[in-house]
Design an enzyme around this catalytic site. Structure first.
Site, PDB file in Angstrom:
ATOM      1  N   HIS A 183      -2.094  -2.657   0.195  1.00 36.30           N
ATOM      2  CA  HIS A 183      -3.215  -1.732   0.323  1.00 36.30           C
ATOM      3  C   HIS A 183      -4.522  -2.516   0.272  1.00 36.30           C
ATOM      4  O   HIS A 183      -4.552  -3.680  -0.128  1.00 36.30           O
ATOM      5  CB  HIS A 183      -3.198  -0.706  -0.824  1.00 36.30           C
ATOM      6  CG  HIS A 183      -3.318  -1.338  -2.175  1.00 36.30           C
ATOM      7  ND1 HIS A 183      -2.231  -1.725  -2.926  1.00 36.30           N
ATOM      8  CD2 HIS A 183      -4.410  -1.687  -2.918  1.00 36.30           C
ATOM      9  CE1 HIS A 183      -2.634  -2.269  -4.057  1.00 36.30           C
ATOM     10  NE2 HIS A 183      -3.957  -2.270  -4.079  1.00 36.30           N
TER      11      HIS A 183
ATOM     12  N   HIS B  15      -9.727  -7.243   1.507  1.00 38.45           N
ATOM     13  CA  HIS B  15      -8.582  -8.155   1.540  1.00 38.45           C
ATOM     14  C   HIS B  15      -7.341  -7.429   1.041  1.00 38.45           C
ATOM     15  O   HIS B  15      -7.416  -6.508   0.233  1.00 38.45           O
ATOM     16  CB  HIS B  15      -8.838  -9.390   0.667  1.00 38.45           C
ATOM     17  CG  HIS B  15      -8.950  -9.075  -0.790  1.00 38.45           C
ATOM     18  ND1 HIS B  15     -10.110  -8.585  -1.362  1.00 38.45           N
ATOM     19  CD2 HIS B  15      -8.046  -9.173  -1.809  1.00 38.45           C
ATOM     20  CE1 HIS B  15      -9.923  -8.392  -2.644  1.00 38.45           C
ATOM     21  NE2 HIS B  15      -8.675  -8.732  -2.953  1.00 38.45           N
TER      22      HIS B  15
END
Length: 203
Positions: free
Chosen positions: A48, A132
């Site tokens: 995620h 990220h």
């Protein structure tokens, strides 16, 4: 009076299965490199993009947090991204980055963080958002100090992501995710993530 329960929560964007599958194929190749077993690899079910980390949140704060995140989602439109490239944080973390409308993702992250603050969640000092997706972490040594990590170099894994470009997908939802800690004493077990609420962008 009943003690208020607490949940470990964060706001996130979850990539769709097609994007996850493309990344999983590349991660499989990275895990075949020499020394890969010296890293702790995250599980694809938990991949995620964290937008805002709320930490331990009391139950009585949840209604206001839901309201604030719903408003945040309403103010932002769907946008296109794809998983691409990668990098590292020192010798601790290997991550995959994004191409596409990353500025829209940053604005969504800022709104999610602001929503948490307005809901009364104690938040860390604001830092510029760096999108990220973490795929691996260095293993801590038996000394237990973050300064004492494994000797595994992260450079080959970052190099192996240089030409990675996944499938384009539309970010259409803001999710509130609960993190369940791994059971104590079980080597290699990772946190389990549960989506507790989600809101469509622009609605």
């Amino acid at each position: 009076m009943r003690e208020t329960g607490r949940m470990r929560l964060f706001a996130a964007v979850l990539p769709p299965e097609a994007a996850v599958a493309a990344l999983a194929a590349r991660v499989k190749a990275l895990r075949a490199l020499p020394g890969a077993d010296g890293l702790r690899w995250t599980e694809r079910e938990g991949w995620h993009f964290t937008l805002a980390f709320f930490g331990e949140v009391a139950e009585d704060v949840l209604p206001e947090l839901h309201t604030r995140l719903a408003r945040a989602a309403h103010r932002h439109h769907p946008h296109e991204l794809r998983l691409a490239g990668g990098g590292r944080f020192d010798d601790r973390v290997v991550w995959v980055g994004v191409d596409g409308d990353s500025e829209a993702l940053r604005r969504l992250a800022d709104s999610a963080e602001a929503g948490g603050r307005r809901a009364g969640v104690p938040m860390d000092r604001h830092r510029p958002y760096h999108p990220h997706l973490t795929i691996a972490r260095a293993r801590s040594s038996r000394h237990g100090s973050p300064r004492h990590t494994s000797a595994t170099s992260l450079a080959p894994y970052v190099d192996g992501l240089t030409d990675f470009a996944g499938r384009e997908w539309t970010v259409s939802e803001l999710s509130l995710v609960r993190s369940h800690p791994p059971a104590p004493g079980v080597p290699g077990q990772q946190p389990r993530y549960e989506v507790v609420a989600a809101w469509l962008l622009g609605h």
